[in-house]
Write a protein that holds these residues in place. Sequence first.
Motif, PDB file in Angstrom:
ATOM      1  N   TRP A 135       0.835  -1.206   0.000  1.00 49.16           N
ATOM      2  CA  TRP A 135       0.000   0.000   0.000  1.00 49.16           C
ATOM      3  C   TRP A 135       0.869   1.255   0.000  1.00 49.16           C
ATOM      4  O   TRP A 135       0.614   2.212  -0.732  1.00 49.16           O
ATOM      5  CB  TRP A 135      -0.916  -0.038   1.213  1.00 49.16           C
ATOM      6  CG  TRP A 135      -1.947   1.053   1.290  1.00 49.16           C
ATOM      7  CD1 TRP A 135      -2.251   2.000   0.351  1.00 49.16           C
ATOM      8  CD2 TRP A 135      -2.823   1.302   2.399  1.00 49.16           C
ATOM      9  NE1 TRP A 135      -3.244   2.819   0.795  1.00 49.16           N
ATOM     10  CE2 TRP A 135      -3.620   2.421   2.054  1.00 49.16           C
ATOM     11  CE3 TRP A 135      -3.004   0.699   3.637  1.00 49.16           C
ATOM     12  CZ2 TRP A 135      -4.590   2.937   2.911  1.00 49.16           C
ATOM     13  CZ3 TRP A 135      -3.970   1.211   4.489  1.00 49.16           C
ATOM     14  CH2 TRP A 135      -4.758   2.307   4.130  1.00 49.16           C
ATOM     15  N   TRP A 138       2.406   1.761  -3.411  1.00 52.11           N
ATOM     16  CA  TRP A 138       1.411   2.289  -4.355  1.00 52.11           C
ATOM     17  C   TRP A 138       1.245   3.794  -4.155  1.00 52.11           C
ATOM     18  O   TRP A 138       1.163   4.556  -5.129  1.00 52.11           O
ATOM     19  CB  TRP A 138       0.076   1.565  -4.154  1.00 52.11           C
ATOM     20  CG  TRP A 138      -1.013   2.115  -5.033  1.00 52.11           C
ATOM     21  CD1 TRP A 138      -1.225   1.847  -6.354  1.00 52.11           C
ATOM     22  CD2 TRP A 138      -2.045   3.032  -4.640  1.00 52.11           C
ATOM     23  NE1 TRP A 138      -2.313   2.543  -6.808  1.00 52.11           N
ATOM     24  CE2 TRP A 138      -2.847   3.287  -5.785  1.00 52.11           C
ATOM     25  CE3 TRP A 138      -2.364   3.659  -3.441  1.00 52.11           C
ATOM     26  CZ2 TRP A 138      -3.935   4.143  -5.747  1.00 52.11           C
ATOM     27  CZ3 TRP A 138      -3.455   4.508  -3.411  1.00 52.11           C
ATOM     28  CH2 TRP A 138      -4.227   4.737  -4.555  1.00 52.11           C
ATOM     29  N   GLN A 139       1.233   4.216  -2.899  1.00 53.46           N
ATOM     30  CA  GLN A 139       1.098   5.647  -2.614  1.00 53.46           C
ATOM     31  C   GLN A 139       2.334   6.421  -3.084  1.00 53.46           C
ATOM     32  O   GLN A 139       2.228   7.542  -3.578  1.00 53.46           O
ATOM     33  CB  GLN A 139       0.892   5.883  -1.107  1.00 53.46           C
ATOM     34  CG  GLN A 139      -0.438   5.373  -0.600  1.00 53.46           C
ATOM     35  CD  GLN A 139      -0.548   5.494   0.906  1.00 53.46           C
ATOM     36  OE1 GLN A 139      -1.089   6.461   1.402  1.00 53.46           O
ATOM     37  NE2 GLN A 139      -0.008   4.515   1.619  1.00 53.46           N
ATOM     38  N   ARG A 140       3.501   5.816  -2.916  1.00 56.71           N
ATOM     39  CA  ARG A 140       4.754   6.494  -3.272  1.00 56.71           C
ATOM     40  C   ARG A 140       4.936   6.613  -4.778  1.00 56.71           C
ATOM     41  O   ARG A 140       5.345   7.666  -5.278  1.00 56.71           O
ATOM     42  CB  ARG A 140       5.935   5.733  -2.664  1.00 56.71           C
ATOM     43  CG  ARG A 140       7.302   6.333  -2.960  1.00 56.71           C
ATOM     44  CD  ARG A 140       8.381   5.518  -2.278  1.00 56.71           C
ATOM     45  NE  ARG A 140       9.714   5.950  -2.632  1.00 56.71           N
ATOM     46  CZ  ARG A 140      10.370   6.934  -2.027  1.00 56.71           C
ATOM     47  NH1 ARG A 140       9.819   7.588  -1.031  1.00 56.71           N
ATOM     48  NH2 ARG A 140      11.600   7.248  -2.397  1.00 56.71           N
ATOM     49  N   VAL A 142       2.539   5.674  -7.325  1.00 53.97           N
ATOM     50  CA  VAL A 142       1.363   5.859  -8.182  1.00 53.97           C
ATOM     51  C   VAL A 142       0.515   7.022  -7.682  1.00 53.97           C
ATOM     52  O   VAL A 142       0.442   8.078  -8.315  1.00 53.97           O
ATOM     53  CB  VAL A 142       0.512   4.561  -8.259  1.00 53.97           C
ATOM     54  CG1 VAL A 142      -0.703   4.776  -9.157  1.00 53.97           C
ATOM     55  CG2 VAL A 142       1.347   3.391  -8.759  1.00 53.97           C
ATOM     56  N   TRP A 143      -0.145   6.833  -6.548  1.00 56.90           N
ATOM     57  CA  TRP A 143      -1.097   7.823  -6.046  1.00 56.90           C
ATOM     58  C   TRP A 143      -0.446   9.164  -5.723  1.00 56.90           C
ATOM     59  O   TRP A 143      -0.910  10.218  -6.140  1.00 56.90           O
ATOM     60  CB  TRP A 143      -1.811   7.281  -4.803  1.00 56.90           C
ATOM     61  CG  TRP A 143      -2.764   8.266  -4.195  1.00 56.90           C
ATOM     62  CD1 TRP A 143      -4.041   8.521  -4.599  1.00 56.90           C
ATOM     63  CD2 TRP A 143      -2.501   9.139  -3.093  1.00 56.90           C
ATOM     64  NE1 TRP A 143      -4.601   9.484  -3.812  1.00 56.90           N
ATOM     65  CE2 TRP A 143      -3.681   9.885  -2.875  1.00 56.90           C
ATOM     66  CE3 TRP A 143      -1.408   9.356  -2.263  1.00 56.90           C
ATOM     67  CZ2 TRP A 143      -3.779  10.835  -1.865  1.00 56.90           C
ATOM     68  CZ3 TRP A 143      -1.504  10.306  -1.266  1.00 56.90           C
ATOM     69  CH2 TRP A 143      -2.689  11.030  -1.071  1.00 56.90           C
ATOM     70  N   GLY A 144       0.642   9.149  -4.981  1.00 54.34           N
ATOM     71  CA  GLY A 144       1.256  10.397  -4.536  1.00 54.34           C
ATOM     72  C   GLY A 144       2.540  10.744  -5.264  1.00 54.34           C
ATOM     73  O   GLY A 144       3.356  11.508  -4.754  1.00 54.34           O
ATOM     74  N   LYS A 145       2.722  10.190  -6.454  1.00 52.15           N
ATOM     75  CA  LYS A 145       3.972  10.382  -7.195  1.00 52.15           C
ATOM     76  C   LYS A 145       4.279  11.859  -7.411  1.00 52.15           C
ATOM     77  O   LYS A 145       5.413  12.300  -7.246  1.00 52.15           O
ATOM     78  CB  LYS A 145       3.888   9.653  -8.538  1.00 52.15           C
ATOM     79  CG  LYS A 145       5.173   9.680  -9.331  1.00 52.15           C
ATOM     80  CD  LYS A 145       5.037   8.871 -10.597  1.00 52.15           C
ATOM     81  CE  LYS A 145       6.346   8.872 -11.385  1.00 52.15           C
ATOM     82  NZ  LYS A 145       6.212   8.117 -12.636  1.00 52.15           N
ATOM     83  N   GLN A 150       2.671  12.429   0.326  1.00 47.41           N
ATOM     84  CA  GLN A 150       2.863  11.130  -0.322  1.00 47.41           C
ATOM     85  C   GLN A 150       1.999  10.010   0.269  1.00 47.41           C
ATOM     86  O   GLN A 150       1.841   8.974  -0.356  1.00 47.41           O
ATOM     87  CB  GLN A 150       4.345  10.746  -0.234  1.00 47.41           C
ATOM     88  CG  GLN A 150       4.788   9.692  -1.203  1.00 47.41           C
ATOM     89  CD  GLN A 150       6.265   9.403  -1.058  1.00 47.41           C
ATOM     90  OE1 GLN A 150       6.650   8.447  -0.411  1.00 47.41           O
ATOM     91  NE2 GLN A 150       7.100  10.229  -1.662  1.00 47.41           N
ATOM     92  N   GLN A 152      -1.640   8.740   2.562  1.00 50.55           N
ATOM     93  CA  GLN A 152      -3.021   9.073   2.913  1.00 50.55           C
ATOM     94  C   GLN A 152      -3.228   8.927   4.414  1.00 50.55           C
ATOM     95  O   GLN A 152      -2.553   8.136   5.080  1.00 50.55           O
ATOM     96  CB  GLN A 152      -3.978   8.132   2.168  1.00 50.55           C
ATOM     97  CG  GLN A 152      -3.855   8.217   0.655  1.00 50.55           C
ATOM     98  CD  GLN A 152      -4.498   7.030  -0.036  1.00 50.55           C
ATOM     99  OE1 GLN A 152      -4.340   5.894   0.391  1.00 50.55           O
ATOM    100  NE2 GLN A 152      -5.219   7.310  -1.108  1.00 50.55           N
ATOM    101  N   TYR A 155      -3.980   5.382   5.586  1.00 49.95           N
ATOM    102  CA  TYR A 155      -2.784   4.553   5.767  1.00 49.95           C
ATOM    103  C   TYR A 155      -2.167   4.792   7.144  1.00 49.95           C
ATOM    104  O   TYR A 155      -1.813   3.842   7.856  1.00 49.95           O
ATOM    105  CB  TYR A 155      -1.780   4.879   4.660  1.00 49.95           C
ATOM    106  CG  TYR A 155      -0.399   4.307   4.886  1.00 49.95           C
ATOM    107  CD1 TYR A 155      -0.122   2.970   4.616  1.00 49.95           C
ATOM    108  CD2 TYR A 155       0.637   5.105   5.370  1.00 49.95           C
ATOM    109  CE1 TYR A 155       1.142   2.445   4.825  1.00 49.95           C
ATOM    110  CE2 TYR A 155       1.901   4.587   5.581  1.00 49.95           C
ATOM    111  CZ  TYR A 155       2.147   3.265   5.307  1.00 49.95           C
ATOM    112  OH  TYR A 155       3.400   2.739   5.524  1.00 49.95           O
TER     113      TYR A 155
END
Length: 201
Positions: A135, A138-140, A142-145, A150, A152, A155
């Motif tokens: 998770w 993915w945040q690092r 994709v989501w928060g690129k 960075q 949520q 999380y």
Amino acid sequence: MKSELIDQLSTQIGANGLPYSIPIHPNLVHLTIGLFIIGMTFDIVGVLFPFQKWVFKFLAITVERDNFFDVGWYNMVASSIITFFTVAAGFYEIMLATPPANVKSAWGLHAMETMLWHGIGGVFLLAVFVGLTIWRGWQRYVWGKNADKQVQWSYLLTGIVVMLIMFVHGTLGAQMATEFGIHNTADSLLRLGQDLNTTLK
């Protein structure tokens, strides 16, 4: 938990019930816990960075928000990797445990129940750590690129809940050592009626 195979090792097993002088599992546990808590803490600081920026400026510490997220990410990865070895060492050492059968812990559990719950909890936490690391990745990446923040809040809140579960799980492990004397050298020697002052010199 003695078996014929364990009996064959009896000449190599020391006073702590292990074929080596210092238990491996408790040491790896503290590394796992430390890496996880540091990872979560740095991610929390990274999220709250705009509110704390003046503190770093006052202390003349040059730091960027991304630095905190880097520490959070690499500590989570390291924690997940180390936890595989922590769980493996735990199961190995639990197989060599010979706790007293007539003792109950402060929680009212016998040694076998405590070891069982601690073992199940270890596998559960391993799965959770790996899931949180995926998770986090993915945040690092994709989501928060391209975002300033960075990670949520969901999380971070999940990580805090996991820390509370770790506290309960760690208490079971501490009870195994203190209340049942599992792989505790001094406890084992006292049960054998030996004098610690002469034996542990």
